[in-house]
Design a protein around this motif. Structure first.
Motif, PDB file in Angstrom:
ATOM      1  N   VAL A 484      34.352  -9.138  59.596  1.00  0.00           N
ATOM      2  CA  VAL A 484      35.614  -8.497  59.228  1.00  0.00           C
ATOM      3  C   VAL A 484      35.603  -7.092  59.822  1.00  0.00           C
ATOM      4  N   THR A 485      36.560  -6.800  60.673  1.00  0.00           N
ATOM      5  CA  THR A 485      36.542  -5.492  61.332  1.00  0.00           C
ATOM      6  C   THR A 485      37.927  -5.097  61.814  1.00  0.00           C
ATOM      7  N   GLY A 486      38.083  -3.817  62.124  1.00  0.00           N
ATOM      8  CA  GLY A 486      39.359  -3.301  62.601  1.00  0.00           C
ATOM      9  C   GLY A 486      39.586  -3.602  64.068  1.00  0.00           C
ATOM     10  N   ARG A 487      40.842  -3.622  64.456  1.00  0.00           N
ATOM     11  CA  ARG A 487      41.188  -3.949  65.841  1.00  0.00           C
ATOM     12  C   ARG A 487      40.726  -2.879  66.819  1.00  0.00           C
ATOM     13  N   ASP A 488      40.371  -1.685  66.295  1.00  0.00           N
ATOM     14  CA  ASP A 488      40.020  -0.581  67.186  1.00  0.00           C
ATOM     15  C   ASP A 488      38.593  -0.656  67.712  1.00  0.00           C
ATOM     16  N   ILE A 489      37.757  -1.582  67.208  1.00  0.00           N
ATOM     17  CA  ILE A 489      36.382  -1.639  67.726  1.00  0.00           C
ATOM     18  C   ILE A 489      36.023  -3.007  68.292  1.00  0.00           C
ATOM     19  N   ILE A 490      37.014  -3.736  68.779  1.00  0.00           N
ATOM     20  CA  ILE A 490      36.726  -5.020  69.435  1.00  0.00           C
ATOM     21  C   ILE A 490      35.802  -4.788  70.629  1.00  0.00           C
ATOM     22  N   PHE A 491      36.071  -3.732  71.399  1.00  0.00           N
ATOM     23  CA  PHE A 491      35.266  -3.454  72.587  1.00  0.00           C
ATOM     24  C   PHE A 491      33.954  -2.767  72.211  1.00  0.00           C
ATOM     25  N   PHE A 492      34.064  -1.735  71.358  1.00  0.00           N
ATOM     26  CA  PHE A 492      32.880  -0.979  70.969  1.00  0.00           C
ATOM     27  C   PHE A 492      31.784  -1.898  70.452  1.00  0.00           C
ATOM     28  N   TRP A 493      32.176  -2.827  69.594  1.00  0.00           N
ATOM     29  CA  TRP A 493      31.175  -3.495  68.772  1.00  0.00           C
ATOM     30  C   TRP A 493      31.203  -5.012  68.865  1.00  0.00           C
ATOM     31  N   VAL A 494      32.385  -5.607  68.698  1.00  0.00           N
ATOM     32  CA  VAL A 494      32.456  -7.074  68.595  1.00  0.00           C
ATOM     33  C   VAL A 494      31.916  -7.736  69.854  1.00  0.00           C
ATOM     34  N   ALA A 495      32.407  -7.299  71.018  1.00  0.00           N
ATOM     35  CA  ALA A 495      31.974  -7.917  72.275  1.00  0.00           C
ATOM     36  C   ALA A 495      30.478  -7.741  72.479  1.00  0.00           C
ATOM     37  N   ARG A 496      29.954  -6.567  72.116  1.00  0.00           N
ATOM     38  CA  ARG A 496      28.533  -6.298  72.326  1.00  0.00           C
ATOM     39  C   ARG A 496      27.661  -7.154  71.416  1.00  0.00           C
ATOM     40  N   MET A 497      28.124  -7.404  70.195  1.00  0.00           N
ATOM     41  CA  MET A 497      27.367  -8.290  69.304  1.00  0.00           C
ATOM     42  C   MET A 497      27.361  -9.713  69.842  1.00  0.00           C
ATOM     43  N   ILE A 498      28.490 -10.143  70.405  1.00  0.00           N
ATOM     44  CA  ILE A 498      28.558 -11.518  70.898  1.00  0.00           C
ATOM     45  C   ILE A 498      27.633 -11.711  72.094  1.00  0.00           C
ATOM     46  N   PHE A 499      27.678 -10.799  73.096  1.00  0.00           N
ATOM     47  CA  PHE A 499      26.798 -11.033  74.257  1.00  0.00           C
ATOM     48  C   PHE A 499      25.332 -10.792  73.900  1.00  0.00           C
ATOM     49  N   SER A 500      25.044  -9.918  72.935  1.00  0.00           N
ATOM     50  CA  SER A 500      23.657  -9.700  72.516  1.00  0.00           C
ATOM     51  C   SER A 500      23.128 -10.920  71.762  1.00  0.00           C
ATOM     52  N   GLY A 501      23.956 -11.469  70.873  1.00  0.00           N
ATOM     53  CA  GLY A 501      23.546 -12.660  70.129  1.00  0.00           C
ATOM     54  C   GLY A 501      23.266 -13.833  71.041  1.00  0.00           C
ATOM     55  N   LEU A 502      24.120 -14.033  72.023  1.00  0.00           N
ATOM     56  CA  LEU A 502      23.924 -15.137  72.966  1.00  0.00           C
ATOM     57  C   LEU A 502      22.670 -14.930  73.804  1.00  0.00           C
ATOM     58  N   ALA A 503      22.401 -13.672  74.185  1.00  0.00           N
ATOM     59  CA  ALA A 503      21.256 -13.396  75.049  1.00  0.00           C
ATOM     60  C   ALA A 503      19.927 -13.557  74.314  1.00  0.00           C
ATOM     61  N   PHE A 504      19.896 -13.199  73.017  1.00  0.00           N
ATOM     62  CA  PHE A 504      18.608 -13.162  72.321  1.00  0.00           C
ATOM     63  C   PHE A 504      18.453 -14.206  71.211  1.00  0.00           C
ATOM     64  N   MET A 505      19.564 -14.787  70.763  1.00  0.00           N
ATOM     65  CA  MET A 505      19.486 -15.857  69.766  1.00  0.00           C
ATOM     66  C   MET A 505      20.003 -17.178  70.320  1.00  0.00           C
ATOM     67  N   GLN A 506      20.536 -17.129  71.539  1.00  0.00           N
ATOM     68  CA  GLN A 506      21.146 -18.306  72.178  1.00  0.00           C
ATOM     69  C   GLN A 506      22.247 -18.907  71.305  1.00  0.00           C
ATOM     70  N   GLU A 507      22.864 -18.077  70.513  1.00  0.00           N
ATOM     71  CA  GLU A 507      23.952 -18.522  69.642  1.00  0.00           C
ATOM     72  C   GLU A 507      24.841 -17.329  69.326  1.00  0.00           C
ATOM     73  N   VAL A 508      26.141 -17.617  69.124  1.00  0.00           N
ATOM     74  CA  VAL A 508      27.071 -16.543  68.766  1.00  0.00           C
ATOM     75  C   VAL A 508      26.660 -15.950  67.419  1.00  0.00           C
ATOM     76  N   PRO A 509      26.962 -14.682  67.183  1.00  0.00           N
ATOM     77  CA  PRO A 509      26.524 -14.037  65.931  1.00  0.00           C
ATOM     78  C   PRO A 509      27.377 -14.368  64.718  1.00  0.00           C
ATOM     79  N   PHE A 510      28.612 -14.861  64.949  1.00  0.00           N
ATOM     80  CA  PHE A 510      29.498 -15.211  63.838  1.00  0.00           C
ATOM     81  C   PHE A 510      30.491 -16.243  64.329  1.00  0.00           C
ATOM     82  N   ARG A 511      30.914 -17.096  63.408  1.00  0.00           N
ATOM     83  CA  ARG A 511      31.836 -18.181  63.764  1.00  0.00           C
ATOM     84  C   ARG A 511      33.269 -17.696  63.908  1.00  0.00           C
ATOM     85  N   GLU A 512      33.621 -16.705  63.088  1.00  0.00           N
ATOM     86  CA  GLU A 512      35.003 -16.210  63.113  1.00  0.00           C
ATOM     87  C   GLU A 512      35.007 -14.687  63.020  1.00  0.00           C
TER      88      GLU A 512
END
Length: 891
Positions: A484-512
């Motif tokens: 759950v997050t604000g629209r102002d940090i999609i780039f700051f945070w959301v995208a970085r969590m997704i590519f980091s999760g895929l790189a090191f856990m081989q899975e997305v960090p959250f489903r939604e």
């Protein structure tokens, strides 16, 4: 505990701290891995340790708490994992300000002592915001609270840095970066906020070598011309093709620079020729790489001109701008100056104008990391709510540049790289090396920079669950359920969590990913200190209570859309809390002799003694469960709140309680009284459970006073639809009766009949089914519409004399006026109203026929006057119709 009486007035201060401590003492927020239950996990977007709770935090955490409490009640093993962010720039700045009041700088202390001061500050002030989140009612597992610089998160950061470095995805190089002269550090592209400003566009004449010609360039930053190393034109621009390859003379510095052709140049902008300053513009930097141009640094990290600028050295960049323009004008090389509206980049922290500088920095090579993150979202492995934010996310990643991750700060995760001062070897490893791995020398120095705060935040969903260790938490709760997050940090945070999760856990960090908007003031402006329009949520909680703030923030919200804050909404929400409280007090006062004979969840067994009102409220309650649950599953949290509000206020309080009163007051049999008690208790108790995730404190207080079966409402099961309690026919029948009651009340209001004065009505219908409903519901109509006698007619009937009339579906309603009102007085009163309206109509008509008014007034004002005239006309016709009825019947 169960007490029969609630206090007369709801006092949030008397209950909120008490119940929060009760939940904590009972360990209701604490979660252990439990394979027998489905997991649900949210990681809290970590607020800065420097921060205080603002309305954005309050909305964000209210949404998370609603989802967590709801899933917990549904039986999920629900973990809401809290934590805070070290906030590199903000925290260091705060401590440096503190030092300044003591007459010191960080350099006076040195790095180690300064960091000790920062940790002291963090321990002293860093818990402020988490304590404020407790006031809000946040049901986090505080035993798992994390910090981005705690030992586990720091280990994860080093692990990721070293692995990316090993893969060649982290590198060091000279590049154009965004430099904040005030914060004295680099900031990433997305930390630069662009604001439209009024400025100027200067047209400068650059002489062509061995020629009388000049080439004219247009610029918004004349001071940077001192660092020009080329002039560029578009290769297809016919105006300049004869100059491509020739040499221009740079005014003031009088050095020779080439005229080059590059497709980046926009022929339509300015003169179609641009000055190229590779050291101070990101696009010029890229052009310089393509054409192997030198980089002349003319503005330093302190935003002053460098030694490279000759006599301008040491000047502030803006003072230099004025001097350069003056000198060019004196030389006849300033062709003209135009007003120009353009975007200026500012530091998101301090609002200083950012300076593009070339610097040696650490970067993450983004393309290999971005591609899997793009595919994961396209494949639906992570879903954005609402879906329109998917395109924003994809656009950013598809056009991403390498990420500058080094910051010139002392507070943060220090880059785990050491340089051998003897042989130049670069060593990247987790622990500090004792000797050089190449020459075994002892002369090693660690990189002075720290990592961008977002580097550690990007690992948050798995570092907080124990990675790089393979922990039970990580296995149970990763990937997490929803962010759950604000629209102002999609780039700051959301995208970085997704590519980091895929790189090191081989899975997305959250489903939604549930995206919410920003909180704006009543005029639609962002809240800021400069506008003085901020609202302190702690003050709101102190005045209105946390439940009122929570419910107000989510009422009317829709995913992704901004919310306007209106103080009036707080009063409306407090009224709702008082409505719930007063209704519960009434019910409790009538349950003194009540003993439940069925489970809290199943409710009363179907009985022949169920009245139409009982069947209706049970049916409406079950449909409300279904609708609220569906809205929560779809993340339409504002709609879920609205549904509960409507049911409690409009159906349970305003209708069912009133319909049940005759049975409660002993006007009927004891069995009917007990049946009313069962239904009142069952529906109230379980509706409070629906409301609990939204307003946890008031619902717990009331639940504990009601006869109840669970230690706390927050661990009671979420209500389930009982199909046997859905009575569609009862809903239809009750809605007809309610419409009749509402209409009779309106007729009474038309003639200003006092509430205590009983009237007679006539109901007629050709529909036998409608007449049957009316007969069975006659008691409801009499009690709720203050009616003494109801006369029913099957079929059409002639309109009675001296009566007001209305139609509700298949039923005609007549309210005989004889004996109720003084007809002559009523006619006189209505005539007076008609005359007053005619005067208003005449006034508005004159205005609309006035050519001066029509010529000068805005269209919106004219339309408003037209609407007024139409409203007056409708009201006049209504009143005249009523007068006609009264005059006709008085003859």
């Amino acid at each position: 505990m169960t007490e029969s009486n609630l206090s007369t007035v709801y006092d949030p201060k008397a209950v909120e701290e008490k119940w929060y401590q009760f939940w904590v003492d009972k360990d209701y927020f604490r979660v252990e891995v439990d394979p027998s239950r489905p997991p649900f996990c949210i990681v809290m977007p970590p607020p800065n340790v420097t921060g205080s709770l603002h309305l954005g935090h309050a909305l964000d955490n209210t949404l998370q708490d609603i989802l967590t409490r709801w899933r917990r009640m549904q039986g999920y093993n629900a973990l809401w994992l809290p934590g805070t962010d070290h906030a590199g720039i903000a925290t260091q700045a705060r401590v440096e300000e503190q030092l300044a009041t003591e007459g010191f700088t960080k350099y006076d202390l040195g790095r180690e002592k300064f960091l000790e001061r920062v940790w002291d500050w963090k321990h002293q002030y860093g818990t402020k915001i988490t304590n404020q989140l407790r006031l809000l009612g946040s049901s986090c597992d505080w035993s798992r609270e994390r910090f981005t610089m705690d030992e586990g998160c720091s280990a994860a950061v080093r692990e990721v840095f070293i692995e990316l470095y090993r893969q060649g995805l982290i590198y060091r190089g000279d590049y154009i970066i965004n430099w904040c002269p005030k914060c004295q550090t680099t900031i990433s592209d997305i930390e630069v906020e662009h604001y439209e400003r009024d400025g100027n566009l200067w047209h400068l004449r650059y002489p062509i070598k061995d020629s009388n010609e000049h080439i004219v360039v247009a610029t918004t930053r004349p001071e940077t011309m001192l660092g020009d190393t080329a002039v560029a034109v578009h290769p297809a621009d016919k105006r300049y093709q004869h100059l491509i390859g020739k040499t221009a003379i740079l005014p003031l510095m009088w050095r020779e620079i080439p005229i080059i052709a590059d497709e980046y140049v926009e022929s339509e902008f300015g003169t179609g020729a641009v000055k190229v300053t590779p050291a101070h513009d990101v696009n010029d930097f890229e052009m310089g790489l393509r054409h192997d141009l030198p980089k002349v640094v003319v503005i330093g990290q302190d935003a002053r001109m460098t030694e490279q600028t000759g006599r301008y050295a040491g000047m502030d960049r803006y003072a230099c701008r004025e001097q350069v323009v003056q000198d060019l004008e004196n030389l006849g090389l300033l062709l003209k100056k135009e007003e120009h509206h353009h975007a200026v980049g500012q530091c998101y922290r301090c609002a200083s104008v950012v300076e593009p500088l070339v610097s040696k920095q650490w970067f993450v090579r983004m393309q290999p990391l971005a591609e899997p993150a793009i595919e994961a979202v396209k494949q639906g492995r992570t879903r954005f709510v609402p879906d329109r934010f998917t395109r924003i996310y994809l656009n950013w990643l598809e056009n991403i540049r390498d990420w500058c991750i080094s910051r010139q700060l002392w507070w943060g995760h220090r880059i785990p790289v050491w340089y051998c001062q003897d042989c130049g070897e670069i060593i990247c490893q987790k622990e500090e090396p004792s000797t050089c791995t190449q020459c075994q020398g002892l002369n090693l120095e660690q990189d002075q920079d720290v990592l961008d705060t977002w580097f550690s935040s990007g690992l948050w969903p798995f570092s907080t669950l124990g990675w790089p260790e393979k922990t039970p938490d990580l296995e149970a709760f990763y990937p997490t359920s929803v962010l759950v997050t604000g629209r102002d940090i999609i780039f700051f945070w959301v995208a970085r969590m997704i590519f980091s999760g895929l790189a090191f856990m081989q899975e997305v960090p959250f489903r939604e990913v549930l995206i919410h908007g920003l909180i704006l003031d009543a005029q639609g402006r962002k809240m800021s200190k400069s506008l003085g329009n901020g609202v302190d949520p702690i003050e709101v909680i102190d005045q209105y209570g946390a439940d009122t703030l929570r419910f107000m923030l989510i009422t009317g919200t829709t995913p992704g859309n901004d919310v306007r804050f209106h103080l009036e909404k707080l009063d409306q929400t407090r009224n709702f809390a008082n409505k719930v409280w007063n209704a519960s007090r009434f019910v409790l006062l009538n349950l003194s002799d009540f003993r439940p004979d069925s489970s809290e969840e199943e409710g009363p067994e179907h009985s022949e003694t169920f009245t139409l009102a009982d069947r209706w409220i049970l049916s409406r309650y079950n449909r409300t469960i279904n609708t609220v649950t569906r809205h929560l599953e779809n993340y339409d949290i504002g709609e879920a709140a609205k549904e509960i509000y409507e049911f409690i206020w409009n159906e349970y309080c305003d209708w069912y309680i009133e319909l049940a009163k005759p049975r409660l007051y002993g006007r009927e049999t004891e069995a009917l009284r007990q049946q009313a008690q069962k239904v009142l208790h069952y529906v109230l108790c379980n509706t409070l459970k629906l409301l609990h995730p939204f307003m946890p404190f008031i619902t717990e207080e009331i639940y504990q006073h009601l006869p109840h079966q669970h230690q706390s409402i927050m661990v009671a099961p979420w209500p389930q639809v009982q199909e046997a309690q859905i009575f569609a026919e009862a809903e239809t029948e009750m809605h007809l009766l309610m419409d009749i009651i509402r209409t009779v009340r309106n007729l009474r209001a038309e003639i200003k009949l006092p509430p205590g004065k009983l009237a007679d009505i006539i109901l007629a219908s050709t529909d036998p089914k409608a007449l049957k409903i009316v007969r069975e519901g006659e008691g409801y109509i009499k009690n709720l519409a203050a009616i003494a006698q109801i006369t029913q007619y099957a079929g059409q009937t002639e309109k009675p004399r001296q009566a007001l009339a209305a139609v509700v579906g298949p039923v005609e309603i007549y309210l005989p006026l004889e004996g109720l009102v003084d007809l002559e007085k009523e006619i006189a009163r209505l005539d007076k109203e008609v005359r007053a309206i005619e005067q208003e109509m005449e006034r508005v008509s004159k205005k609309l026929n006035n050519s001066g008014f029509l010529g000068k007034a805005p269209e919106a004002i004219i339309n408003k006057e037209k609407e007024k005239l139409a409203e007056f006309k409708t009201k006049k016709e209504t009143l005249e119709g009523r007068v006609a009825v009264l005059r006709g019947t008085s003859l």
